[in-house]
Design an enzyme around this catalytic site. Structure first.
Site, mmCIF file in Angstrom:
data_model
loop_
_atom_site.group_PDB
_atom_site.id
_atom_site.type_symbol
_atom_site.label_atom_id
_atom_site.label_comp_id
_atom_site.label_asym_id
_atom_site.label_seq_id
_atom_site.Cartn_x
_atom_site.Cartn_y
_atom_site.Cartn_z
ATOM 1 N N CYS A 10 0.839 -1.207 0.000
ATOM 2 C CA CYS A 10 0.000 0.000 0.000
ATOM 3 C C CYS A 10 0.873 1.255 0.000
ATOM 4 C CB CYS A 10 -0.906 -0.047 1.231
ATOM 5 S SG CYS A 10 -1.742 1.501 1.602
ATOM 6 N N CYS A 18 0.214 3.755 2.785
ATOM 7 C CA CYS A 18 0.704 3.189 4.053
ATOM 8 C C CYS A 18 2.195 3.426 4.200
ATOM 9 C CB CYS A 18 0.429 1.690 4.122
ATOM 10 S SG CYS A 18 -1.312 1.253 4.068
#
Length: 148
Positions: free
Chosen positions: A73, A76
């Protein structure tokens, strides 16, 4: 001897354009490093890596911030260094934790994690605040201090 005259009307915009292009190249390189994993360590020494087995015990006492994330991600990976800085800044006052949702599906399912990064603040085991998406350190710090 030939003296070269500089045409400043032409040279100034060319130099300005070159500076802008160089700035953009450097910024894109830095963003690329963060997105592909060159943005620093996954955790700091003050960040706790949670698992499904350790989750309840760690968040059960005091204030805990949990960053639900995954290695693939991109947002993230941008949020991770912010969480690490926060962990180093408030070490000992609150638990700053990360939980990989790919490896720990039980807790991610229990708390209905549908989008990552999701950050939750817990006080004595109960969730008191949830954030979805990238959040600045100041926002997270303010929320933690509210519950200390």
């Amino acid at each position: 001897m030939i003296i070269l005259e500089t045409n400043w009307n032409l040279l100034t915009p060319v130099l300005l354009l070159a500076a802008i292009v160089l700035f953009l190249i450097v910024r894109m390189y830095k963003i690329r490093r963060v997105l592909i994993g060159g943005g620093g360590p996954e955790t700091s020494e003050n960040t706790i890596d949670l698992t499904d087995q350790t989750f309840e015990k760690v968040i059960g006492k005091g204030v805990s911030l949990v960053d639900f994330w995954a290695p693939w991600c991109a947002p993230c990976r941008m949020q991770g260094p912010i969480v690490n800085e926060l962990a180093d800044e408030i070490a000992g006052k609150a638990n700053i934790c990360k939980m990989d949702v790919d490896k720990n599906k039980k807790m991610a399912a229990k708390y209905g994690i549908r989008s990552i990064p999701t950050i939750m603040v817990f006080k004595n085991g109960e969730m008191v605040k949830q954030f979805v998406g990238i959040k600045p350190k100041a926002t997270l710090l303010k929320e933690i201090e509210k519950h200390l």
